[in-house]
Design a protein around this motif. Structure first.
Motif, PDB file in Angstrom:
ATOM      1  N   THR A 383       0.926  -1.240  -0.157  1.00  0.00           N
ATOM      2  CA  THR A 383      -0.132  -0.143  -0.067  1.00  0.00           C
ATOM      3  C   THR A 383       1.009   1.130  -0.050  1.00  0.00           C
ATOM      4  OG1 THR A 383      -1.284  -1.433   1.176  1.00  0.00           O
ATOM      5  CG2 THR A 383      -1.789   0.801   1.290  1.00  0.00           C
ATOM      6  N   ASN A 384       0.741   2.331  -0.629  1.00  0.00           N
ATOM      7  CA  ASN A 384       1.293   3.386  -1.314  1.00  0.00           C
ATOM      8  C   ASN A 384       0.704   4.273  -0.446  1.00  0.00           C
ATOM      9  OD1 ASN A 384       3.567   2.122  -2.059  1.00  0.00           O
ATOM     10  ND2 ASN A 384       2.706   2.927  -4.790  1.00  0.00           N
ATOM     11  N   VAL A 385       1.448   5.198   0.445  1.00  0.00           N
ATOM     12  CA  VAL A 385       0.319   6.395   1.048  1.00  0.00           C
ATOM     13  C   VAL A 385       1.276   7.921   0.748  1.00  0.00           C
ATOM     14  CG1 VAL A 385      -0.439   7.820   2.736  1.00  0.00           C
ATOM     15  CG2 VAL A 385      -0.774   5.113   2.785  1.00  0.00           C
ATOM     16  N   VAL A 386       0.824   8.710  -0.278  1.00  0.00           N
ATOM     17  CA  VAL A 386       1.154   9.736  -0.164  1.00  0.00           C
ATOM     18  C   VAL A 386       0.034  10.965   0.587  1.00  0.00           C
ATOM     19  CG1 VAL A 386       1.845  11.976  -1.792  1.00  0.00           C
ATOM     20  CG2 VAL A 386       2.349   9.601  -2.938  1.00  0.00           C
ATOM     21  N   VAL A 387       1.593  11.756   1.208  1.00  0.00           N
ATOM     22  CA  VAL A 387       1.139  12.855   2.403  1.00  0.00           C
ATOM     23  C   VAL A 387       1.648  13.947   1.575  1.00  0.00           C
ATOM     24  CG1 VAL A 387       0.951  13.892   4.251  1.00  0.00           C
ATOM     25  CG2 VAL A 387       1.116  11.712   4.126  1.00  0.00           C
ATOM     26  N   ILE A 388       1.163  15.275   1.870  1.00  0.00           N
ATOM     27  CA  ILE A 388       1.147  16.485   1.067  1.00  0.00           C
ATOM     28  C   ILE A 388       0.815  17.387   2.061  1.00  0.00           C
ATOM     29  CG2 ILE A 388       0.826  18.726  -0.393  1.00  0.00           C
ATOM     30  CD1 ILE A 388      -0.802  16.017  -2.344  1.00  0.00           C
ATOM     31  N   GLY A 389       1.752  18.188   2.794  1.00  0.00           N
ATOM     32  CA  GLY A 389       2.249  18.602   3.637  1.00  0.00           C
ATOM     33  C   GLY A 389       2.308  18.397   4.662  1.00  0.00           C
ATOM     34  N   ALA A 462       3.874  14.444 -10.402  1.00  0.00           N
ATOM     35  CA  ALA A 462       4.709  12.988  -9.374  1.00  0.00           C
ATOM     36  C   ALA A 462       4.913  12.163  -8.546  1.00  0.00           C
ATOM     37  CB  ALA A 462       5.767  14.189  -8.718  1.00  0.00           C
ATOM     38  N   ILE A 463       2.867  12.369  -7.747  1.00  0.00           N
ATOM     39  CA  ILE A 463       2.111  11.761  -7.241  1.00  0.00           C
ATOM     40  C   ILE A 463       1.557  10.395  -8.038  1.00  0.00           C
ATOM     41  CG2 ILE A 463      -0.331  11.299  -6.115  1.00  0.00           C
ATOM     42  CD1 ILE A 463       0.479  14.740  -5.050  1.00  0.00           C
ATOM     43  N   LYS A 464       0.957  10.725  -9.016  1.00  0.00           N
ATOM     44  CA  LYS A 464       1.149   9.812 -10.097  1.00  0.00           C
ATOM     45  C   LYS A 464       1.987   9.099 -10.183  1.00  0.00           C
ATOM     46  CE  LYS A 464      -1.878   7.527 -13.038  1.00  0.00           C
ATOM     47  NZ  LYS A 464      -2.511   7.119 -13.028  1.00  0.00           N
ATOM     48  N   ASN A 465       2.841   9.043 -10.390  1.00  0.00           N
ATOM     49  CA  ASN A 465       4.233   8.080 -10.560  1.00  0.00           C
ATOM     50  C   ASN A 465       5.021   7.447  -9.356  1.00  0.00           C
ATOM     51  OD1 ASN A 465       5.013   9.087 -13.438  1.00  0.00           O
ATOM     52  ND2 ASN A 465       5.968  10.536 -12.440  1.00  0.00           N
TER      53      ASN A 465
END
Length: 665
Positions: A383-389, A462-465
């Motif tokens: 599971t990949n999680v991207v956090v912005i901030g 960048a997030i999509k990648n």
């Protein structure tokens, strides 16, 4: 060999041996059941602190007389034998970890709320326990004797339930304190007047308790050594009073303050570590009895110094153990950098319990009951999680996701992490707030599956990648600057003397070292941020005015901070203009309006602190781009709605619920 030999030396009193010198003092929780019984969550709460290595846990105050002596919505009770079995389960559980356990017994007197107890409260006299409180009726002698007997019976139940000691609460504006203090006690009989007479009720309670528990069971007495109010007992007064109470007391638990000086009882943020240890030293030196000291003690170096210098025998860490129940074990195992230190904000603990009648919570600890139990669960698939901030909400979400096994990426546009909490902590009186972002950054650095990009703006490509399964938007907030004439073209601009909160923080060193005495400071906005600015300048002897559109200042402040701020305003003669609106901004003055009348407020420096608004300008693009993908996009913290740090931290931990929702847990 530990570098803190005094902290980790055992301590014996009567038939109780405490394995180290760290104690958890009694603090109300509102965790008990509706009828005053302890329950499983309540036991788990205390169990976490025992498991974390605490030497002695003093369970929160239990009512010896119900309902007359009750002071909380769900306060523990010890007025009947029926409460013994559940309390025994508590002591049995805590003893398994080597902790000693005491219970504080108490009668609230005038601090009881009539609507909760169903009758008029009682006291030494007819003086409310706080400004605006209910007027109590004076106790008759027969009633006093009856309450004395109830203390003894309650202490026997404590002993029967397996506790190692009992503490009698004789401070903090509760009934015994109401007899001891000249502020409350206006009696003319044998229970009022002289020091000996005012001490008579407390003396009788101590004797009743000793008769009930026998000679070898330790008795602790909690006192407000200095009431820190005009007309109240000073430290010198208390030392004289204790001459009448010393016999049969084994440990003095030395606190301070009354209801109207609550910011010294439940310490305000700007009070230094161990600030009241001189009080415990004075008691210790005079009576040669062990003492407990408390007071914003966050750092083990300070605790060790207090012990080494003989200022106290035991260190009380209260809110610090709510924040991190593993404080002791982390110090013992050289993990001090991972202590989740209390920031003394008083929002989830005192603010919830005293101000709102809620169960306690904690700004820095999203789960005071289960602590790290979530780490025992792991994701069941990659599971990949991207956090912005990279503010506190984003850091909590990123760390939590990584701790349960997610590959996590964190983007922060600034070259550093910490967000608004890091910025606000630049104010000298708010420096403790920095403990939280500092802890979160250290926690993040230890997680190998958490990759952090600072100085990097996250874009969709960048997030999509990174092939995200979950995207967390935690982009925080920015100052609210409405389109008031003259505001936007002047605020934070070169050559102007008009600042937002960020303008102040970016120039904080300039203001810290500038002579501000007599300078005219006008602050627009009477919320938390505006009051922080008032505090900064008032303490530097500036001539400060504050303007607020509502009828009151600090509407959303916790009870401790509000009381402290109102004292600062009073002591520094701050000019307060409520129900007043800003209508125009010039280079050297604000034009304001009240009751259809306008006036100019001239300033040397002006500050506009009208609150914050969400900064989520990239959220819509994210949601649109990933709407047809199997990607969960969530918005948390101030970027969802501007609130307190506690709210963002809770939402950060709630990443677990999102992972459950997508079937990853």
């Amino acid at each position: 060999m530990t570098k803190y030999p005094n902290i980790f030396s055992p301590f014996k009193v009567k038939n109780m041996t405490i394995k180290n010198r760290i104690i958890m003092p009694p603090m109300g929780t509102n965790y008990a059941g509706q009828n005053g019984e302890i329950n499983n969550d309540h036991i788990k709460y205390y169990e976490q602190r025992a498991k974390g290595g605490t030497g002695l846990i003093i369970v929160e105050n239990a009512a010896v007389d119900f309902p007359l002596g009750s002071n909380g919505t769900t306060q523990l009770r010890i007025d009947h034998d029926s409460f013994i079995p559940a309390l025994y389960r508590l002591t049995e559980r805590l003893h398994k970890y080597g902790a000693c356990v005491a219970m504080q017994i108490n009668h609230s007197g005038a601090s009881a709320v009539p609507e909760r107890i169903g009758c008029q409260p009682v006291s030494a006299s007819n003086i409310p326990s706080k400004t605006g409180g209910a007027i109590p009726r004076p106790l008759e002698k027969k009633e006093i004797l009856d309450i004395v007997e109830k203390y003894g019976k309650a202490a026997k139940r404590v002993q029967t339930a397996g506790f190692d000691a009992v503490e009698i609460h004789a401070g903090h504006s509760y009934l015994i304190c109401q007899f001891l203090s000249p502020i409350y006690n206006k009696r003319s009989d044998e229970f009022g007047g002289s020091l000996e007479n005012r001490a008579r009720f407390a003396r009788m309670v101590i004797d009743s308790v000793r008769a009930a528990v026998g000679p070898t069971f330790p008795i602790l007495l909690r006192i407000s050594a200095d009431e820190l109010l005009e007309g109240g007992n000073t430290l010198e007064d208390t030392l004289k009073i204790l001459e009448y109470l010393n016999d049969e007391v084994d440990i003095f638990d030395v606190s301070a303050g009354l209801n109207d000086s609550l910011q010294y009882q439940i310490d305000n943020m700007n009070l230094p570590d161990g600030w009241r240890s001189y009080m415990s030293k004075a008691v210790r030196d005079k009576f040669n009895k062990p003492t407990i000291t408390t007071g914003n003690i966050r750092n083990p170096e300070i605790a060790e110094k207090i012990l080494a210098e003989g200022q106290a025998d035991l260190i009380g860490i209260g809110r610090g153990l709510i924040a991190d129940p593993n404080w002791v074990s982390k110090v013992k195992n050289n993990q001090e950098d991972m202590i989740r230190k209390c920031i003394s904000c008083n929002i989830g603990c005192a603010g919830h319990r005293i101000g709102l009648n809620r169960p306690i919570r904690c700004t820095v600890n999203p789960d005071t009951i289960n602590e790290d139990a979530y780490k025992n669960k792991k994701v069941n698939k990659p599971t990949n999680v991207v956090v912005i901030g990279g503010g506190t909400a984003g850091l909590e979400a990123a760390c939590t996701a990584a701790e349960v096994g997610c590959t996590t990426f964190l983007f922060e546009q600034k070259p550093y992490l910490g967000g608004l909490a890091k910025e606000i902590s630049k104010l000298p009186d708010k420096n403790r707030i920095s403990y939280l972002p500092d802890y979160l950054v250290k926690r993040a650095e230890k997680l190998k599956n958490l990759i952090i990009y600072t100085g990097t703006k996250a874009d969709v490509k960048a997030i999509k990648n990174l092939k995200p399964d979950v995207i967390v938007n935690a982009t925080g907030s920015k100052p609210l600057l409405p389109p008031i004439k003259g505001l936007l073209e002047r605020i934070d601009k070169e050559g102007e003397k008009l600042y937002s909160i960020f303008g102040l923080l970016n120039n904080i060193d300039k203001f810290k070292f500038k002579n501000l005495e007599g300078k005219k400071i006008v602050v627009i906005g009477g919320g938390a941020v505006g009051l922080d600015v008032v505090e900064f300048f008032a303490e530097r002897k500036a001539k400060v005015s504050i303007v607020e559109m509502l009828p009151m200042l600090g509407r959303d402040l916790d009870v401790i901070t509000k009381l402290s701020m109102m004292n600062i305003i009073k002591e520094n003669n701050v000019d307060v203009l409520t129900e007043t609106t800003l209508v125009e901004v010039a280079s050297d003055h604000f034009k304001v309006k009240k009751d259809d009348k306008e006036q100019n407020l001239y300033f040397d420096y002006g500050f506009v602190c009208l609150g914050m608004r969400p900064e989520n300008s990239g959220l819509e693009e994210l949601q649109e781009y990933f709407k047809d993908e199997a990607v969960e996009v969530i918005n948390i913290g101030d970027s969802a709605r501007t609130r307190k740090i506690i709210d963002g931290m809770g939402e950060g931990r709630d990443i677990l619920l999102t992972l459950e929702k997508i079937g990853a847990m």
